[in-house]
Design an enzyme around this catalytic site. Structure first.
Site, PDB file in Angstrom:
ATOM      1  N   ASP A  67      11.268  32.376  74.924  1.00 45.00           N
ATOM      2  CA  ASP A  67      10.645  33.668  74.630  1.00 45.00           C
ATOM      3  C   ASP A  67      10.996  34.169  73.235  1.00 45.00           C
ATOM      4  OD1 ASP A  67      13.353  34.233  75.186  1.00 45.00           O
ATOM      5  OD2 ASP A  67      12.880  34.875  77.226  1.00 45.00           O
ATOM      6  N   ASN A 136      17.891  42.126  86.937  1.00 41.93           N
ATOM      7  CA  ASN A 136      16.841  42.403  87.915  1.00 41.93           C
ATOM      8  C   ASN A 136      16.164  41.127  88.419  1.00 41.93           C
ATOM      9  OD1 ASN A 136      15.307  41.650  85.720  1.00 41.93           O
ATOM     10  ND2 ASN A 136      14.247  43.616  85.477  1.00 41.93           N
ATOM     11  N   HIS A 138      15.094  38.566  86.435  1.00 39.07           N
ATOM     12  CA  HIS A 138      14.135  37.918  85.544  1.00 39.07           C
ATOM     13  C   HIS A 138      14.699  36.622  84.971  1.00 39.07           C
ATOM     14  CE1 HIS A 138      15.991  40.366  82.092  1.00 39.07           C
ATOM     15  NE2 HIS A 138      16.022  39.135  81.635  1.00 39.07           N
ATOM     16  N   GLU A 143       9.488  39.592  84.336  1.00 41.57           N
ATOM     17  CA  GLU A 143      10.048  40.721  85.052  1.00 41.57           C
ATOM     18  C   GLU A 143       9.542  40.764  86.500  1.00 41.57           C
ATOM     19  OE1 GLU A 143      12.399  42.200  83.651  1.00 41.57           O
ATOM     20  OE2 GLU A 143      11.907  43.274  81.814  1.00 41.57           O
TER      21      GLU A 143
END
Length: 242
Positions: A67, A136, A138, A143
């Site tokens: 990313d 969380n 990811h 996400e």
């Protein structure tokens, strides 16, 4: 899924780097999927050391990053291009033209996503995809959501994710709100996935990801569907696993 716990982060980093070194020794042309953030830094340091000692060469290898932030110039200190140069790529014998990172400054972001996904399809399977784990759940910048996009795409970053990454910026407001990321479907195409997690603050999400239900609300749980995943945890990150 092969889950291994280590008493120290040093031992974890040694094992992680050892897996990558072994791959490159047996397959010098290996295609490596690389990750950023605090998690892989120790592994990268050991890879740099191994390369300088002549234990391993990156000369014929290729790298493909997960990313990149949208809107950060590659020379910005917090860009993932700059991170990879500082932590690994500038210190090993890999050819610059073999290092691939999405362009977060592209004028047409959708076209850039298509270009990167097409590149990944053309080179074939990633031999080893290195991953960290977000608080969380990811992986990459995928996400939690009701549905996940399979291929490379632009994602709106959750506030929790931006807060976790604020330490790399002068102020929290400077953290970009968007990023380009490989999709979970792209990640799962890799021949092998190496998930590395450390810290007590990750213990709960580690349990959800590895032993909870498979759900797009915890993207890392989809790794349970992959046939070849190695998970390296320090004692604190793995403390809640049954």
């Amino acid at each position: 899924m092969n889950i291994i716990k280590f008493e120290t982060q040093e031992a974890l980093n040694e094992a992680g780097s050892g897996i990558i070194v072994s791959l490159l020794q047996t397959n010098p042309r290996a295609k490596l999927g690389l990750a950023t953030g605090g998690t892989p830094v120790g592994i990268y340091k050991k890879l740099v050391s191994a390369c300088k000692q002549g234990t391993v060469s990156f000369g014929k290898a290729s790298s493909f990053n997960l990313d990149e932030y949208v809107g950060l110039d590659r020379n910005h200190a917090a860009s993932y291009y700059a991170f990879m140069q500082e932590q690994l790529l500038a210190h090993v014998d890999i050819a610059p033209e073999r290092c691939h990172i999405p362009n977060g400054m592209a004028a047409d972001l959708e076209a850039e996503c298509l270009r990167y996904e097409t590149l990944l399809e053309q080179v074939g399977q990633i031999d080893l995809q290195l991953l960290g784990l977000g608080h969380n759940g990811h992986i990459g910048f995928n996400e939690p959501d009701g549905a996940l996009i399979r291929g490379t795409h632009v994602v709106e970053l959750r506030e929790q994710t931006r807060a976790a990454n604020a330490r790399f910026f002068d102020t929290p407001e400077q953290v970009p709100t968007k990023a380009i990321t490989m999709g979970v479907g792209t990640i799962l195409k890799a021949k092998m996935i190496l998930l590395v997690v450390h810290g007590k603050d990750k213990a709960e999400i580690v349990k959800q990801a590895l032993q909870g239900p498979i759900t797009t609300e915890c993207p890392a749980s989809l790794l349970q569907t992959h046939p070849n995943v190695a998970v390296l945890l320090d004692a604190e990150a793995g403390s809640l696993l049954s």
